[in-house]
Each structure stands twice: as structure tokens, then as C-alpha cells.
Write a protein that holds these residues in place. Structure first.
Motif, short mmCIF file in Angstrom:
data_model
loop_
_atom_site.label_atom_id
_atom_site.label_comp_id
_atom_site.label_asym_id
_atom_site.label_seq_id
_atom_site.Cartn_x
_atom_site.Cartn_y
_atom_site.Cartn_z
N LEU A 378 0.83 -1.24 -0.02
CA LEU A 378 -0.08 -0.20 -0.12
C LEU A 378 0.79 1.20 -0.15
CD1 LEU A 378 -2.91 -1.07 2.48
CD2 LEU A 378 -3.05 -0.42 -0.04
N VAL A 438 -6.78 -2.40 -13.58
CA VAL A 438 -6.19 -1.78 -12.24
C VAL A 438 -4.94 -1.92 -12.53
CG1 VAL A 438 -6.05 -2.51 -9.94
CG2 VAL A 438 -8.27 -2.86 -11.30
N LEU A 442 -4.22 2.00 -13.46
CA LEU A 442 -3.66 2.63 -12.28
C LEU A 442 -2.29 2.99 -11.86
CD1 LEU A 442 -6.40 1.32 -9.85
CD2 LEU A 442 -6.37 3.58 -10.74
N HIS A 447 -1.14 5.53 -9.16
CA HIS A 447 -1.96 5.14 -8.21
C HIS A 447 -1.79 3.69 -7.66
CE1 HIS A 447 -4.04 8.95 -8.84
NE2 HIS A 447 -4.48 8.36 -9.95
N THR A 449 -1.12 2.51 -4.58
CA THR A 449 -1.91 2.31 -3.32
C THR A 449 -3.26 2.03 -3.30
OG1 THR A 449 -0.53 4.10 -1.97
CG2 THR A 449 -2.74 3.37 -1.12
N GLU A 450 -4.05 2.87 -4.46
CA GLU A 450 -5.53 2.34 -4.72
C GLU A 450 -5.60 0.88 -5.27
OE1 GLU A 450 -3.95 5.06 -5.28
OE2 GLU A 450 -4.91 6.91 -4.49
N ALA A 453 -5.27 -1.50 -2.99
CA ALA A 453 -6.19 -1.52 -1.95
C ALA A 453 -7.52 -2.20 -2.71
CB ALA A 453 -6.88 0.03 -1.74
N ILE A 454 -7.57 -2.23 -3.78
CA ILE A 454 -8.48 -2.75 -4.67
C ILE A 454 -8.43 -4.55 -4.57
CG2 ILE A 454 -9.67 -3.66 -6.79
CD1 ILE A 454 -9.26 -0.41 -7.34
#
Length: 483
Positions: A378, A438, A442, A447, A449-450, A453-454
Motif C-alpha cells: 500500500l 487496475v 492505475l 496510483h 496504493t489504490e 487496496a482494490i
């Protein structure tokens, strides 16, 4: 001599009697080759995207489509091949799957432009959607007492296919180009086609169709090759069967449809097997499997693609796995090779657990460990720690994916086994279609971290689904009917 004197025995009792021997080893090799071929074709997605993007000046979304189209083809193929195999036989499924996959895979080597490559890779995906048929076919030859362990052994073919593909790309891309990678990666599919003639039909499928005489001849062959003996007595389809007589092929099982042609009846049987998945007895199993396999595919393929993006340093947003710019060309292949090897200890651990603690507990343990390994990502980590964390995450994601793939066909009766497992696999492939959005989009947009997280959220939902399954299949005989 009457039936009470000679005795009756079921297919499961016959398989326990003949044991796992040389005959099943051949079945394992042929079915495993199917998974080896799929692993190679899937692993290509991690390697050729960047090369094709550079050569043809593609955008990031066009690069992602090269992965997504394969999974889209697999979604369609998984349902289609499962229905064909439940209706026309497992061997018919092998033949058509091998023709489509080998042909489209080889032809994609000569793609003159981006559109033709996307179309042909979509057909490859359509063929790859049938690989669950190989798993179900092998499952139907294995004694129940050792089924979990041997199904994990079967899954090692996927891992070795991944390792072989990473090694092949590492060697070929340095001297040739991505077209050679596509051509050489289609060879296992051609091998399946070449060996098709010696692959036997599933005796369980034959019993389900009432062809106990044909099933018995295959069981006698198994006993002969394994140098064992069948039980004394007469083979019956199941203990609920009152008599052990051989019926004619499947059309005799539908006396209320005398006016329909054979092809029309088989088409109706295919539709019937699909709608049976939503019957009151199977709908809960079907829904939970769909969510579980979606989560498995999303997390497993996502970790593979995440390794690719963090290795290439393409986004320029994060510390990459390679140690220097000089190693940029090889770092992707080296780290793909390393993380592919990570699957081996995961498979070994799942093999130890699956017949001891059961399918559900094994999946829960391995998914939980995958969650723990992904959690530190993360935030940005060092190159070495990132490699280690992805190693551990892929190890456990592969183990969970493997056990779920074993569990799915075990939950369904023979009459809808390849259809049920195939449709569940198709829904799972949607996870494979979504995860490039993703991993690629991302991460390219800085991104990370995002994206992580998903993945973690998907794993949590999958863990909940595992607990909701009504029973474990450890040591249970395979059922032939929904009742």
C-alpha cells in the motif's frame, strides 16, 4: 448367477480398486499439457504488450486491450466448451479446443496490424476457455481418497508452463522478436492435437450417459495397465441403480422426444445442463463459486501484471524492481521468472493441506497469507522488498486459485460438471479482464496504493464466500446427479 451372488460395484469403487497408476499418469500428462499450454499463452500477456506498443505506437488502453480480449474470449469459450463436453463428450471438447487454440495462436504470429492481432488473440482466448475441461476429465479418473493431492500435482503444469514461458521469452526476445514468442508458444497446443487419438473418454461420463459397457472396457484397460484388478461383480452407474444393464447412447434416455433429430436433442441437453446450474439444489453453489473464482482470477492475474508494471518502470512513478537502467531490458523477464518459481512452494503447501484440512480451510489460509503479503505494498517499498512481497503474494494466490479450481468441478454432478466448472471459470475470467485496468491503468497513473487496496478488498470478499460454502469435498465421492 444373479446380481446378489456376483455383487455390484460403482465407478468410484472401481477407481479405488485399480488405484492411481501408469494409466492415470498418462491422463495426468495429457491433461497437464492442456494447462501448460494455457499458462504459456496467458503469460505472454505480461511480455509482448510493451514490445507491440513500441513497434506499432499504441496507447496504454490499446496495450491493455491485448490482455482484455484474451480474457473476453475465455469467458465465451468457458461456457461453450463446457456445454460441448457435457453433451458430446470430453474427447470432442479436446479436439475442438486444440484446433482453435493452436490455429489462432500460430496465425497471430503473422498479424499485419493491431486489429488482426486483437482478433486472433481473442480466438486464442476462446480456445483457452476450454482448459477447465482438461481438469474435469483428469478429475474423473482419480480415486476419491487421493483426489486433492493429485489435482494439486496436476496444477503444477500451470506453474511449469509459466516458468517455461518466462524462460522462453527471456531467450527469444533478446535475439528475435515477439512474433517468434507467439509462434513457439503455440507448440504445446499443436502437441495436444497430435496426441488426441490416444486420449480415452471419461468412464464417468460414459456411465452418466448409460454406456456402462464402454466405461467397463476403459476400466479394464486401466486395471491392465496398472496391473491391478477390478472388483468382482457387475459395474453399475451408481448405488441407486437397480440393474446393471447397458443402455444405448444418450438419445435413448429421452424417450419423450422421439421426433427430434440427434443434433436437436443434444442442443436441448446443452441448454438444460446450463439452466440446471440455477436449480434450487445448485444455485447457492453456483453463485458462491462465481464470486470466489472472480476473486481468484482478479488477484492472481493482477499480481502477475503488477509484477510486469513494477519491473518495467514504464510509469516512472515508483522505485522499480530492477536495480539500474542498464538492466531494464532483462528485469521484466528475470522477475517474472522469479515470481513464477514462487508458485512451486505454494503448490507444495496446498498439496500438504488440501486432503488434510480440506478445501475450504486450505483456501482460507492461503488467501489470508496473500492478503498479508500485499498489505505492505500500500506504500512504496524498496526494490528487494517489493520482489519478496510479490513472491509471497503470488505463491499464495496461485495455491488458492489451484484449490478453487479443484473444488469447483467436485461440487457439481457429472451431468453438468464441465458446464458448471466452465461457466464458473468464465465468470472468473471476467476478473482477468478487469484486472489489467487496475494493474496497467492505475499503476501507470501513479496510483499504486489504490490498486493494492482494490486487490485487498477482493480478497476479503472471497474469504467471506469461502466460509459460506455448505460443505467440503475432502474424501467425498463425486456425484453423478444433482439429487
Amino acid at each position: 448367477m444373479d446380481n446378489e451372488q456376483v455383487g455390484l460395484y460403482t465407478l468410484d469403487e472401481a477407481l479405488e480398486s485399480v488405484g492411481f497408476g501408469k494409466f492415470q499418469a498418462f491422463v495426468l500428462a495429457y491433461a497437464g499439457l492442456g494447462w501448460f499450454a494455457e499458462a504459456m499463452e496467458i503469460m505472454i500477456l505480461s511480455f509482448i504488450g510493451q514490445a507491440v506498443k513500441s513497434e506499432w505506437g499504441l496507447s496504454s488502453s490499446q496495450e491493455s486491450l491485448l490482455s482484455t480480449i484474451v480474457f473476453a474470449g475465455m469467458v465465451i469459450g468457458a461456457y461453450g466448451w463446457g456445454t460441448i463436453s457435457d453433451t458430446y463428450g470430453r474427447r470432442t471438447g479436446f479436439l475442438t479446443i486444440s484446433i482453435v487454440t493452436s490455429g489462432a495462436g500460430f496465425l497471430s504470429t503473422f498479424s499485419p496490424n493491431y486489429l488482426s492481432l486483437v482478433i486472433l488473440r481473442g480466438f486464442v482466448g476462446f480456445g483457452l476457455g476450454g482448459t477447465s475441461v482438461f481438469l474435469s476429465w483428469f478429475l474423473e479418473f482419480v480415486p476419491a481418497s487421493s483426489r486433492g493431492m493429485w489435482m494439486v500435482v496436476f496444477s503444477t503444469f500451470w506453474t511449469f508452463g509459466s516458468i517455461f514461458e518466462a524462460t522462453l521469452v527471456w531467450i527469444v526476445m533478446a535475439k528475435l522478436n515477439w512474433r517468434w514468442v507467439l509462434a513457439l508458444s503455440s507448440v504445446p497446443s499443436f502437441a495436444l492435437l497430435f496426441l488426441y487419438g490416444v486420449a480415452p473418454e471419461s468412464p464417468r461420463y460414459l456411465c452418466m450417459k448409460g454406456r456402462t459397457g464402454d466405461a467397463l472396457r476403459i476400466l479394464e484397460k486401466i486395471a491392465s495397465v496398472n496391473r491391478t484388478k477390478l472388483p468382482a461383480g457387475v459395474l453399475i452407474s451408481s448405488r441407486s441403480t437397480d440393474k446393471a444393464e447397458e443402455s444405448t447412447p444418450s438419445e435413448d434416455r429421452i424417450p419423450l422426444l422421439p421426433s427430434l433429430s440427434k443434433s436437436s436433442m443434444q442442443s436441448k441437453l446443452g441448454l438444460s445442463s446450463f439452466f440446471m446450474l440455477f436449480s434450487s439444489k445448485l444455485i447457492k453453489t453456483t453463485a458462491l463459486l462465481w464470486v470466489l473464482l472472480f476473486g481468484d482470477s482478479f488477484s492472481y492475474y493482477g499480481i502477475i501484471l503488477l509484477t510486469s508494471k513494477l519491473s518495467s518502470g514504464e510509469s516512472g512513478c515508483f522505485p522499480t524492481i530492477q536495480s539500474s537502467g542498464y538492466l531494464l531490458g532483462d528485469s521484466l523477464y528475470v522477475n517474472a521468472f522469479i515470481t513464477s518459481i514462487a508458485e512451486l512452494p505454494g503448490l507444495f503447501l496446498s498439496a500438504l493441506l488440501v486432503d488434510r484440512v480440506g478445501r475450504k480451510q486450505t483456501m482460507s489460509i492461503m488467501f489470508g497469507l496473500a492478503f498479508i503479503f500485499l498489505l505492505p505494498l500500500l506504500t512504496r517499498q524498496s526494490a528487494v522488498l517489493t520482489t519478496c512481497l510479490l513472491f509471497g503474494a503470488r505463491m499464495n494466490a496461485m495455491a488458492t486459485f489451484t484449490v478453487a479450481s479443484i473444488y469447483a468441478p467436485e461440487l457439481y454432478p457429472t451431468s453438468v460438471r464441465t458446464t458448471g466448472a466452465g461457466v464458473a471459470s468464465a465468470v472468473g475470467r471476467i476478473g482477468g479482464m478487469v484486472c489489467p485496468l487496475v494493474s496497467v491503468a492505475l499503476v501507470n497513473a501513479c496510483h499504486q496504493t489504490e490498486a493494492i487496496a482494490i486487490y485487498l478488498a477482493v480478497i476479503v470478499v472471497s474469504l467471506v464466500c469461502i466460509q459460506l460454502f455448505p460443505y467440503d469435498t475432502k474424501g467425498r465421492e463425486l456425484s453423478d446427479t444433482a439429487s
